[in-house]
Structure formats: C-alpha cells, structure tokens
Scaffold this motif. Sequence first.
Motif, PDB file in Angstrom:
ATOM      1  N   ASN A  15      86.004  -2.142 -39.076  1.00  0.00           N
ATOM      2  CA  ASN A  15      87.281  -1.975 -39.777  1.00  0.00           C
ATOM      3  C   ASN A  15      87.829  -3.310 -40.278  1.00  0.00           C
ATOM      4  OD1 ASN A  15      87.546   0.809 -39.738  1.00  0.00           O
ATOM      5  ND2 ASN A  15      88.478   0.801 -37.723  1.00  0.00           N
ATOM      6  N   LYS A  16      87.694  -4.359 -39.475  1.00  0.00           N
ATOM      7  CA  LYS A  16      88.172  -5.683 -39.903  1.00  0.00           C
ATOM      8  C   LYS A  16      87.351  -6.228 -41.062  1.00  0.00           C
ATOM      9  CE  LYS A  16      90.348  -7.165 -35.646  1.00  0.00           C
ATOM     10  NZ  LYS A  16      90.395  -8.170 -34.586  1.00  0.00           N
ATOM     11  N   LEU A  17      86.049  -5.911 -41.084  1.00  0.00           N
ATOM     12  CA  LEU A  17      85.197  -6.361 -42.190  1.00  0.00           C
ATOM     13  C   LEU A  17      85.499  -5.618 -43.488  1.00  0.00           C
ATOM     14  CD1 LEU A  17      81.640  -6.713 -40.622  1.00  0.00           C
ATOM     15  CD2 LEU A  17      82.967  -8.502 -41.720  1.00  0.00           C
ATOM     16  N   LEU A  18      85.741  -4.323 -43.394  1.00  0.00           N
ATOM     17  CA  LEU A  18      85.855  -3.508 -44.598  1.00  0.00           C
ATOM     18  C   LEU A  18      87.285  -3.277 -45.076  1.00  0.00           C
ATOM     19  CD1 LEU A  18      83.079  -0.916 -43.795  1.00  0.00           C
ATOM     20  CD2 LEU A  18      83.002  -2.775 -45.445  1.00  0.00           C
ATOM     21  N   GLU A  19      88.254  -3.562 -44.260  1.00  0.00           N
ATOM     22  CA  GLU A  19      89.647  -3.340 -44.675  1.00  0.00           C
ATOM     23  C   GLU A  19      90.045  -4.148 -45.912  1.00  0.00           C
ATOM     24  OE1 GLU A  19      93.052  -1.363 -44.848  1.00  0.00           O
ATOM     25  OE2 GLU A  19      91.396  -0.914 -43.499  1.00  0.00           O
TER      26      GLU A  19
ATOM     27  N   PRO B 114      92.888  -2.683 -51.424  1.00  0.00           N
ATOM     28  CA  PRO B 114      93.299  -2.595 -52.831  1.00  0.00           C
ATOM     29  C   PRO B 114      93.011  -1.227 -53.447  1.00  0.00           C
ATOM     30  CG  PRO B 114      91.943  -4.539 -52.458  1.00  0.00           C
ATOM     31  CD  PRO B 114      91.927  -3.752 -51.205  1.00  0.00           C
ATOM     32  N   ILE B 115      91.977  -0.563 -52.978  1.00  0.00           N
ATOM     33  CA  ILE B 115      91.665   0.771 -53.502  1.00  0.00           C
ATOM     34  C   ILE B 115      92.713   1.764 -53.045  1.00  0.00           C
ATOM     35  CG2 ILE B 115      89.957   2.633 -53.444  1.00  0.00           C
ATOM     36  CD1 ILE B 115      87.820   0.418 -53.130  1.00  0.00           C
ATOM     37  N   ARG B 116      93.133   1.669 -51.793  1.00  0.00           N
ATOM     38  CA  ARG B 116      94.161   2.579 -51.262  1.00  0.00           C
ATOM     39  C   ARG B 116      95.496   2.400 -51.980  1.00  0.00           C
ATOM     40  NH1 ARG B 116      92.255   1.194 -45.527  1.00  0.00           N
ATOM     41  NH2 ARG B 116      90.793   2.877 -45.100  1.00  0.00           N
ATOM     42  N   ARG B 117      95.744   1.210 -52.482  1.00  0.00           N
ATOM     43  CA  ARG B 117      97.000   0.942 -53.172  1.00  0.00           C
ATOM     44  C   ARG B 117      97.129   1.768 -54.446  1.00  0.00           C
ATOM     45  NH1 ARG B 117      97.015  -4.842 -54.514  1.00  0.00           N
ATOM     46  NH2 ARG B 117      96.481  -5.004 -52.325  1.00  0.00           N
ATOM     47  N   TYR B 118      95.994   2.024 -55.115  1.00  0.00           N
ATOM     48  CA  TYR B 118      96.027   2.734 -56.388  1.00  0.00           C
ATOM     49  C   TYR B 118      95.710   4.216 -56.278  1.00  0.00           C
ATOM     50  CZ  TYR B 118      96.298  -1.846 -58.473  1.00  0.00           C
ATOM     51  OH  TYR B 118      96.704  -3.101 -58.817  1.00  0.00           O
ATOM     52  N   MET B 119      95.201   4.648 -55.141  1.00  0.00           N
ATOM     53  CA  MET B 119      94.845   6.056 -54.979  1.00  0.00           C
ATOM     54  C   MET B 119      96.002   6.845 -54.398  1.00  0.00           C
ATOM     55  SD  MET B 119      90.943   6.003 -53.715  1.00  0.00           S
ATOM     56  CE  MET B 119      90.978   7.769 -53.672  1.00  0.00           C
ATOM     57  N   PRO B 120      96.084   8.137 -54.719  1.00  0.00           N
ATOM     58  CA  PRO B 120      97.127   8.955 -54.095  1.00  0.00           C
ATOM     59  C   PRO B 120      96.857   9.126 -52.600  1.00  0.00           C
ATOM     60  CG  PRO B 120      95.658  10.316 -55.389  1.00  0.00           C
ATOM     61  CD  PRO B 120      95.274   8.891 -55.650  1.00  0.00           C
ATOM     62  N   ASP B 121      97.911   9.385 -51.858  1.00  0.00           N
ATOM     63  CA  ASP B 121      97.794   9.514 -50.410  1.00  0.00           C
ATOM     64  C   ASP B 121      97.297  10.911 -50.061  1.00  0.00           C
ATOM     65  OD1 ASP B 121      97.960   8.999 -47.724  1.00  0.00           O
ATOM     66  OD2 ASP B 121     100.082   9.520 -47.593  1.00  0.00           O
ATOM     67  N   THR B 122      96.062  10.997 -49.636  1.00  0.00           N
ATOM     68  CA  THR B 122      95.485  12.238 -49.112  1.00  0.00           C
ATOM     69  C   THR B 122      95.293  12.020 -47.626  1.00  0.00           C
ATOM     70  OG1 THR B 122      93.267  11.447 -49.641  1.00  0.00           O
ATOM     71  CG2 THR B 122      94.346  12.823 -51.281  1.00  0.00           C
TER      72      THR B 122
ATOM     73  N   ALA C 275      89.124   6.122 -49.947  1.00  0.00           N
ATOM     74  CA  ALA C 275      88.865   4.726 -50.302  1.00  0.00           C
ATOM     75  C   ALA C 275      87.428   4.299 -49.971  1.00  0.00           C
ATOM     76  CB  ALA C 275      89.873   3.808 -49.621  1.00  0.00           C
ATOM     77  N   PRO C 276      86.848   4.698 -48.831  1.00  0.00           N
ATOM     78  CA  PRO C 276      85.448   4.323 -48.596  1.00  0.00           C
ATOM     79  C   PRO C 276      84.490   4.923 -49.625  1.00  0.00           C
ATOM     80  CG  PRO C 276      86.471   4.927 -46.532  1.00  0.00           C
ATOM     81  CD  PRO C 276      87.446   5.262 -47.615  1.00  0.00           C
ATOM     82  N   LEU C 277      84.753   6.131 -50.057  1.00  0.00           N
ATOM     83  CA  LEU C 277      83.901   6.764 -51.065  1.00  0.00           C
ATOM     84  C   LEU C 277      83.976   6.018 -52.390  1.00  0.00           C
ATOM     85  CD1 LEU C 277      82.079   9.147 -51.905  1.00  0.00           C
ATOM     86  CD2 LEU C 277      84.169  10.343 -52.538  1.00  0.00           C
ATOM     87  N   VAL C 278      85.176   5.656 -52.802  1.00  0.00           N
ATOM     88  CA  VAL C 278      85.349   4.917 -54.058  1.00  0.00           C
ATOM     89  C   VAL C 278      84.696   3.540 -53.957  1.00  0.00           C
ATOM     90  CG1 VAL C 278      87.076   3.900 -55.592  1.00  0.00           C
ATOM     91  CG2 VAL C 278      87.440   6.178 -54.663  1.00  0.00           C
TER      92      VAL C 278
END
Length: 93
Positions: free
Chosen positions: A49-53, A58-66, A72-75
């Motif tokens: 988690n620390k490596l990939l966060e 930045p991806i989570r910032r632009y994606m809607p909250d599901t 975000a990992p898929l994108v």
Amino acid sequence: MLVIYQLLDLILSVVYVIMIVHIIMSWLINFNVLNMHQPLVGSIWTGLNKLLEPIYRPIRRYMPDTHPLDLAPLVAFVIVIALRSIILPAIFF
C-alpha cells in the motif's frame, strides 16, 4: 537511447508485477483466504500500500467515489500496460 528504453521498461515491468501482487492479495484478503492479523501478511500488505498509494492517489482524485469498489488500481494497471506496450515503443522506435 536503448539504455533509457530498457531502464523505463524495467521500471514499468516491476510496477506491473507489484500491482499484480497487490490486486491478487486484495482479493485473497477480501475473500478471507489471507488473515490480516498475521504479522507477515499485514507487513506485506502495508508495504504494498505504501508503494502503490502515490500512484493511486492522483487517479482517485479524478474518479467518482465508488466506495465499496476501488477502481483506481484497475485504471493504473491499464495505464501501465499502455505505457509498456504502446507508448514506450512508439517513442523509442
């Protein structure tokens, strides 16, 4: 120029493998195959988690909250695949 290409490809390959391990481990944790209370599992999960966060944030910032499903990992995975197989060879060859 070939050395730069090989270095970038190596970095993207390592990120690709780490993301695969993170995705599979998240499935195993969610289906209660792995127990988070085990010290080894907890430390590996925290380290991944620390490596990939920094990649996911930045991806989570632009994606809607599901909320129950984190996309975000898929994108990020699709972006790494596109960089490795399409964009990087197009730039260097």
